[in-house]
Motif scaffolding. Structure first.
Motif, PDB file in Angstrom:
ATOM      1  N   ASP A 196      -5.235  82.115  26.411  1.00 57.33           N
ATOM      2  CA  ASP A 196      -4.821  83.406  26.956  1.00 57.33           C
ATOM      3  C   ASP A 196      -4.079  83.245  28.284  1.00 57.33           C
ATOM      4  OD1 ASP A 196      -6.890  82.547  28.504  1.00 57.33           O
ATOM      5  OD2 ASP A 196      -8.101  84.375  28.346  1.00 57.33           O
ATOM      6  N   ASP A 197      -3.521  82.051  28.543  1.00 54.59           N
ATOM      7  CA  ASP A 197      -2.857  81.819  29.813  1.00 54.59           C
ATOM      8  C   ASP A 197      -1.416  81.327  29.666  1.00 54.59           C
ATOM      9  OD1 ASP A 197      -3.467  79.376  28.770  1.00 54.59           O
ATOM     10  OD2 ASP A 197      -4.554  78.619  30.507  1.00 54.59           O
ATOM     11  N   GLN A 199       2.466  82.035  29.598  1.00 58.47           N
ATOM     12  CA  GLN A 199       3.317  83.058  30.189  1.00 58.47           C
ATOM     13  C   GLN A 199       4.791  82.764  29.926  1.00 58.47           C
ATOM     14  OE1 GLN A 199       2.037  82.877  34.333  1.00 58.47           O
ATOM     15  NE2 GLN A 199       0.771  84.680  34.044  1.00 58.47           N
ATOM     16  N   LYS A 211       5.416  87.622  32.269  1.00 57.41           N
ATOM     17  CA  LYS A 211       4.481  88.294  31.357  1.00 57.41           C
ATOM     18  C   LYS A 211       3.561  87.267  30.706  1.00 57.41           C
ATOM     19  CE  LYS A 211       4.988  91.996  29.357  1.00 57.41           C
ATOM     20  NZ  LYS A 211       4.383  93.337  29.344  1.00 57.41           N
ATOM     21  N   THR A 212       2.283  87.622  30.585  1.00 57.42           N
ATOM     22  CA  THR A 212       1.326  86.807  29.839  1.00 57.42           C
ATOM     23  C   THR A 212       1.450  87.153  28.357  1.00 57.42           C
ATOM     24  OG1 THR A 212      -0.208  86.738  31.705  1.00 57.42           O
ATOM     25  CG2 THR A 212      -1.096  86.215  29.536  1.00 57.42           C
ATOM     26  N   TYR A 240       4.452  75.568  30.701  1.00 53.04           N
ATOM     27  CA  TYR A 240       3.002  75.578  30.491  1.00 53.04           C
ATOM     28  C   TYR A 240       2.418  74.215  30.820  1.00 53.04           C
ATOM     29  CZ  TYR A 240      -1.494  76.506  28.257  1.00 53.04           C
ATOM     30  OH  TYR A 240      -2.847  76.691  28.016  1.00 53.04           O
TER      31      TYR A 240
END
Length: 296
Positions: A196-197, A199, A211-212, A240
């Motif tokens: 969930d990280d 972006q 934005k994520t 990332y």
């Protein structure tokens, strides 16, 4: 060599306390696996230090706070240059191109004797029938050889909301969708990577939008946003980096144009005062001319 008078391994001959039983592991399931290593690792060799500014190198096995680096056959005349937890016994490097390297100050740590022997740390009542060397090195080798923690990103897409085709350019204030698929190598196949990280940046000189990404638990990451009211050449960027995983660096360029002259609204609400000023000027001139021409 690394010497530790309070963290050495119990043996028949006490020796010079260079046979160390270390259990200070890096806290990462990606690098050392999800199964906890319960037995200490036997180590006998030299230590090394890491530059704390260097984010590419990680300390996997550390010495205890009481350890120091010195020549066990000579008497210390000056304080040791390396002491305590600053001593790294085993480290790993992940380069910018995601190549991985293992650095160890001991060859004995890989020996069959260390892999098969039992271990008991001084001051502990627990005697392990087998050292943690085999489990430690097996799990670490999976990471070094990219059998774990290896990511890939495919199928980067973007399009206007309500459409499916990728446009050659966008207009300011357009609503768009962005998506990318990310997978992780499990050792035998590519599995969906779930996190969930992740972006995305909409970038021109600096990020205008950050934005994520949401995900569907099947490897697809997506989001939607409105193009900023600035025209130029933008990029979709995904940078990332996460502990233990290969880094992802994606970039896709897309130009953004302003409104054409015939795409603006006929009457802009913010321009109403100017409209009023223009018509009131014309009305005032007409009244002035009428009064001037027909007055006696």
């Amino acid at each position: 060599m690394v010497i530790d008078h309070t963290g050495y391994a119990v043996s028949e001959t006490e020796g010079d306390h260079t046979l160390i039983a270390s259990d200070d592991f890096i806290k990462s399931d990606v690098i050392l696996g999800s199964k906890k290593i319960t037995a200490p690792v036997l180590f006998q060799g030299i230590g090394h230090s890491l530059n704390p500014v260097n984010s590419l190198v990680l300390k996997v096995l550390s010495a205890s706070p009481s350890a120091y680096s010195a020549n066990p056959k000579s008497k210390l005349s000056t304080p040791p240059s390396l002491m305590g937890s600053a001593i790294s016994l085993v480290s790993v490097v992940q380069a910018r191109n995601n190549a991985r390297i293992l650095i160890s100050g001991s060859l004995s740590i890989f020996s069959n004797r260390f892999l098969r022997s039992g271990v008991q740390k001084v001051g502990s009542t627990t005697k392990n029938k087998k050292s943690g060397n085999e489990q430690f090195l097996t799990e670490l080798s999976k990471w070094v050889f990219h059998e774990r923690g290896h990511l890939k990103a495919v199928d980067v897409k973007h399009h206007k909301v309500g459409e499916t085709d990728e446009p050659a350019l966008y207009r300011i204030n357009d609503d768009l969708m962005f998506s990318v698929e990310i997978y992780e190598w499990s050792g035998s196949s590519w599995e969906p990577y779930v996190s969930d990280d992740v972006q995305v940046q909409f970038y021109m000189m600096s990020p205008y939008i950050l934005k994520t990404l949401s995900n569907n638990k099947k490897g697809l990451y997506y989001t939607s946003f409105k193009v900023p009211d600035v025209y130029g050449v933008f990029q979709f960027k995904v940078e990332y980096q996460k502990l233990g995983y290969t880094s992802l660096s994606l970039a896709k360029q897309i130009p953004v144009r302003p409104y054409r002259h015939n795409e603006y609204e006929r009457f802009i609400p913010t321009a109403y005062p100017y409209y009023g000023a223009a018509f009131s000027t014309m009305a005032g001139f007409f009244i002035f001319s009428f009064v001037h021409l027909y007055s006696k």
